[in-house]
Design a protein around this motif. Sequence first.
Motif, PDB file in Angstrom:
ATOM      1  N   GLY A 172      58.342   8.009  25.057  1.00 49.89           N
ATOM      2  CA  GLY A 172      59.020   6.719  24.915  1.00 49.89           C
ATOM      3  C   GLY A 172      58.156   5.569  25.394  1.00 49.89           C
ATOM      4  O   GLY A 172      58.109   4.503  24.758  1.00 49.89           O
ATOM      5  N   ILE A 173      57.443   5.776  26.483  1.00 48.52           N
ATOM      6  CA  ILE A 173      56.535   4.752  27.008  1.00 48.52           C
ATOM      7  C   ILE A 173      55.410   4.485  26.007  1.00 48.52           C
ATOM      8  O   ILE A 173      55.095   3.328  25.708  1.00 48.52           O
ATOM      9  CB  ILE A 173      55.948   5.191  28.375  1.00 48.52           C
ATOM     10  CG1 ILE A 173      57.036   5.246  29.447  1.00 48.52           C
ATOM     11  CG2 ILE A 173      54.780   4.311  28.800  1.00 48.52           C
ATOM     12  CD1 ILE A 173      57.550   3.922  29.928  1.00 48.52           C
ATOM     13  N   VAL A 208      60.754  -5.942  27.832  1.00 48.65           N
ATOM     14  CA  VAL A 208      61.853  -5.646  28.761  1.00 48.65           C
ATOM     15  C   VAL A 208      62.237  -4.166  28.655  1.00 48.65           C
ATOM     16  O   VAL A 208      62.466  -3.500  29.677  1.00 48.65           O
ATOM     17  CB  VAL A 208      63.061  -6.563  28.492  1.00 48.65           C
ATOM     18  CG1 VAL A 208      64.279  -6.131  29.284  1.00 48.65           C
ATOM     19  CG2 VAL A 208      62.696  -8.009  28.813  1.00 48.65           C
ATOM     20  N   LEU A 209      62.289  -3.635  27.434  1.00 50.26           N
ATOM     21  CA  LEU A 209      62.575  -2.214  27.242  1.00 50.26           C
ATOM     22  C   LEU A 209      61.538  -1.357  27.971  1.00 50.26           C
ATOM     23  O   LEU A 209      61.885  -0.380  28.641  1.00 50.26           O
ATOM     24  CB  LEU A 209      62.601  -1.864  25.754  1.00 50.26           C
ATOM     25  CG  LEU A 209      62.751  -0.382  25.418  1.00 50.26           C
ATOM     26  CD1 LEU A 209      64.133   0.126  25.832  1.00 50.26           C
ATOM     27  CD2 LEU A 209      62.525  -0.159  23.931  1.00 50.26           C
ATOM     28  N   LEU A 210      60.283  -1.725  27.854  1.00 48.67           N
ATOM     29  CA  LEU A 210      59.210  -0.992  28.522  1.00 48.67           C
ATOM     30  C   LEU A 210      59.384  -1.038  30.039  1.00 48.67           C
ATOM     31  O   LEU A 210      59.189  -0.037  30.732  1.00 48.67           O
ATOM     32  CB  LEU A 210      57.848  -1.568  28.117  1.00 48.67           C
ATOM     33  CG  LEU A 210      56.606  -0.835  28.587  1.00 48.67           C
ATOM     34  CD1 LEU A 210      56.595   0.603  28.087  1.00 48.67           C
ATOM     35  CD2 LEU A 210      55.364  -1.559  28.099  1.00 48.67           C
ATOM     36  N   PHE A 211      59.788  -2.181  30.569  1.00 51.36           N
ATOM     37  CA  PHE A 211      60.015  -2.300  32.005  1.00 51.36           C
ATOM     38  C   PHE A 211      61.176  -1.406  32.450  1.00 51.36           C
ATOM     39  O   PHE A 211      61.078  -0.696  33.455  1.00 51.36           O
ATOM     40  CB  PHE A 211      60.273  -3.754  32.394  1.00 51.36           C
ATOM     41  CG  PHE A 211      60.488  -3.942  33.867  1.00 51.36           C
ATOM     42  CD1 PHE A 211      59.440  -3.767  34.759  1.00 51.36           C
ATOM     43  CD2 PHE A 211      61.729  -4.282  34.354  1.00 51.36           C
ATOM     44  CE1 PHE A 211      59.637  -3.921  36.123  1.00 51.36           C
ATOM     45  CE2 PHE A 211      61.932  -4.445  35.717  1.00 51.36           C
ATOM     46  CZ  PHE A 211      60.885  -4.259  36.603  1.00 51.36           C
ATOM     47  N   VAL A 212      62.261  -1.411  31.685  1.00 52.04           N
ATOM     48  CA  VAL A 212      63.413  -0.563  32.019  1.00 52.04           C
ATOM     49  C   VAL A 212      63.022   0.911  31.950  1.00 52.04           C
ATOM     50  O   VAL A 212      63.360   1.698  32.851  1.00 52.04           O
ATOM     51  CB  VAL A 212      64.609  -0.875  31.084  1.00 52.04           C
ATOM     52  CG1 VAL A 212      65.721   0.156  31.241  1.00 52.04           C
ATOM     53  CG2 VAL A 212      65.137  -2.268  31.362  1.00 52.04           C
ATOM     54  N   LEU A 213      62.305   1.310  30.913  1.00 50.55           N
ATOM     55  CA  LEU A 213      61.850   2.698  30.799  1.00 50.55           C
ATOM     56  C   LEU A 213      60.954   3.083  31.974  1.00 50.55           C
ATOM     57  O   LEU A 213      61.081   4.187  32.526  1.00 50.55           O
ATOM     58  CB  LEU A 213      61.084   2.911  29.486  1.00 50.55           C
ATOM     59  CG  LEU A 213      61.898   3.056  28.227  1.00 50.55           C
ATOM     60  CD1 LEU A 213      60.982   3.065  27.002  1.00 50.55           C
ATOM     61  CD2 LEU A 213      62.701   4.341  28.265  1.00 50.55           C
ATOM     62  N   SER A 214      60.052   2.192  32.355  1.00 51.45           N
ATOM     63  CA  SER A 214      59.133   2.531  33.446  1.00 51.45           C
ATOM     64  C   SER A 214      59.864   2.628  34.781  1.00 51.45           C
ATOM     65  O   SER A 214      59.563   3.502  35.589  1.00 51.45           O
ATOM     66  CB  SER A 214      57.973   1.532  33.516  1.00 51.45           C
ATOM     67  OG  SER A 214      58.428   0.242  33.818  1.00 51.45           O
ATOM     68  N   CYS A 215      60.857   1.775  35.012  1.00 56.58           N
ATOM     69  CA  CYS A 215      61.643   1.860  36.256  1.00 56.58           C
ATOM     70  C   CYS A 215      62.495   3.124  36.275  1.00 56.58           C
ATOM     71  O   CYS A 215      62.627   3.780  37.318  1.00 56.58           O
ATOM     72  CB  CYS A 215      62.519   0.626  36.420  1.00 56.58           C
ATOM     73  SG  CYS A 215      61.578  -0.842  36.848  1.00 56.58           S
ATOM     74  N   THR A 216      63.055   3.489  35.126  1.00 56.74           N
ATOM     75  CA  THR A 216      63.824   4.731  35.025  1.00 56.74           C
ATOM     76  C   THR A 216      62.929   5.931  35.305  1.00 56.74           C
ATOM     77  O   THR A 216      63.324   6.875  35.991  1.00 56.74           O
ATOM     78  CB  THR A 216      64.460   4.854  33.627  1.00 56.74           C
ATOM     79  OG1 THR A 216      65.297   3.719  33.403  1.00 56.74           O
ATOM     80  CG2 THR A 216      65.265   6.122  33.481  1.00 56.74           C
ATOM     81  N   MET A 217      61.713   5.875  34.778  1.00 58.84           N
ATOM     82  CA  MET A 217      60.766   6.963  35.001  1.00 58.84           C
ATOM     83  C   MET A 217      60.433   7.097  36.484  1.00 58.84           C
ATOM     84  O   MET A 217      60.389   8.210  37.016  1.00 58.84           O
ATOM     85  CB  MET A 217      59.486   6.731  34.183  1.00 58.84           C
ATOM     86  CG  MET A 217      58.488   7.851  34.294  1.00 58.84           C
ATOM     87  SD  MET A 217      57.136   7.742  33.099  1.00 58.84           S
ATOM     88  CE  MET A 217      56.645   6.060  33.196  1.00 58.84           C
ATOM     89  N   VAL A 218      60.239   5.985  37.168  1.00 57.87           N
ATOM     90  CA  VAL A 218      59.948   6.027  38.609  1.00 57.87           C
ATOM     91  C   VAL A 218      61.128   6.642  39.356  1.00 57.87           C
ATOM     92  O   VAL A 218      60.948   7.520  40.208  1.00 57.87           O
ATOM     93  CB  VAL A 218      59.622   4.620  39.161  1.00 57.87           C
ATOM     94  CG1 VAL A 218      59.599   4.620  40.682  1.00 57.87           C
ATOM     95  CG2 VAL A 218      58.282   4.135  38.618  1.00 57.87           C
ATOM     96  N   SER A 219      62.324   6.203  39.037  1.00 58.34           N
ATOM     97  CA  SER A 219      63.517   6.698  39.731  1.00 58.34           C
ATOM     98  C   SER A 219      63.698   8.205  39.546  1.00 58.34           C
ATOM     99  O   SER A 219      63.890   8.945  40.519  1.00 58.34           O
ATOM    100  CB  SER A 219      64.744   5.948  39.217  1.00 58.34           C
ATOM    101  OG  SER A 219      65.912   6.461  39.786  1.00 58.34           O
ATOM    102  N   LYS A 220      63.635   8.660  38.303  1.00 57.81           N
ATOM    103  CA  LYS A 220      63.817  10.096  38.044  1.00 57.81           C
ATOM    104  C   LYS A 220      62.703  10.916  38.663  1.00 57.81           C
ATOM    105  O   LYS A 220      62.944  11.995  39.206  1.00 57.81           O
ATOM    106  CB  LYS A 220      63.879  10.360  36.536  1.00 57.81           C
ATOM    107  CG  LYS A 220      65.224  10.066  35.927  1.00 57.81           C
ATOM    108  CD  LYS A 220      65.300  10.566  34.513  1.00 57.81           C
ATOM    109  CE  LYS A 220      65.738  12.022  34.542  1.00 57.81           C
ATOM    110  NZ  LYS A 220      66.149  12.513  33.221  1.00 57.81           N
ATOM    111  N   THR A 221      61.476  10.413  38.582  1.00 58.14           N
ATOM    112  CA  THR A 221      60.343  11.146  39.137  1.00 58.14           C
ATOM    113  C   THR A 221      60.436  11.210  40.654  1.00 58.14           C
ATOM    114  O   THR A 221      60.121  12.240  41.262  1.00 58.14           O
ATOM    115  CB  THR A 221      59.019  10.505  38.690  1.00 58.14           C
ATOM    116  OG1 THR A 221      58.992  10.455  37.262  1.00 58.14           O
ATOM    117  CG2 THR A 221      57.822  11.293  39.176  1.00 58.14           C
TER     118      THR A 221
END
Length: 139
Positions: A81-82, A111-124
């Motif tokens: 997705g990233i 903005v979508l990329l920022f949300v995806l990257s923050c979600t990735m940090v949280s899950k990781t």
Amino acid sequence: MEKINQRVRIGRIVYLFLAILFALSVATQIFLAGMAIFISPANWMKHMTFVHLFGFNIPIFMLGFAFIGASPRWAYWQLLGILISIFLMYFTANISAHLPWFGAMHPVFGVLLFVLSCTMVSKTWKFTFNNKNNQEGEA
């Protein structure tokens, strides 16, 4: 249940570090775009140059550390997705002269990329530091 080995643990921690670095880089890109809009158009060059430092580079390294860290399937889907979002960012930035409506989608994909990257940090983060998940190798 066996404890994860040192190589896997280091792979997961490096993956997490790269995910944080990527999210910070995306936030910096948004800031640089804001500087170009609200301070001076001369800042567009900083915006365009900075993306080449992290854009595809960090996710490619993350892919390698996902393998090393024996990451679950969701991590690979998030990386896909990233990478697709980054491609869309390049596409919309370069097609705007011919298709202005697609060019206008550039900040939306940012903005979508920022949300995806923050979600990735949280899950990781949760996956890396939750001992039960680390021992089972699943999230």
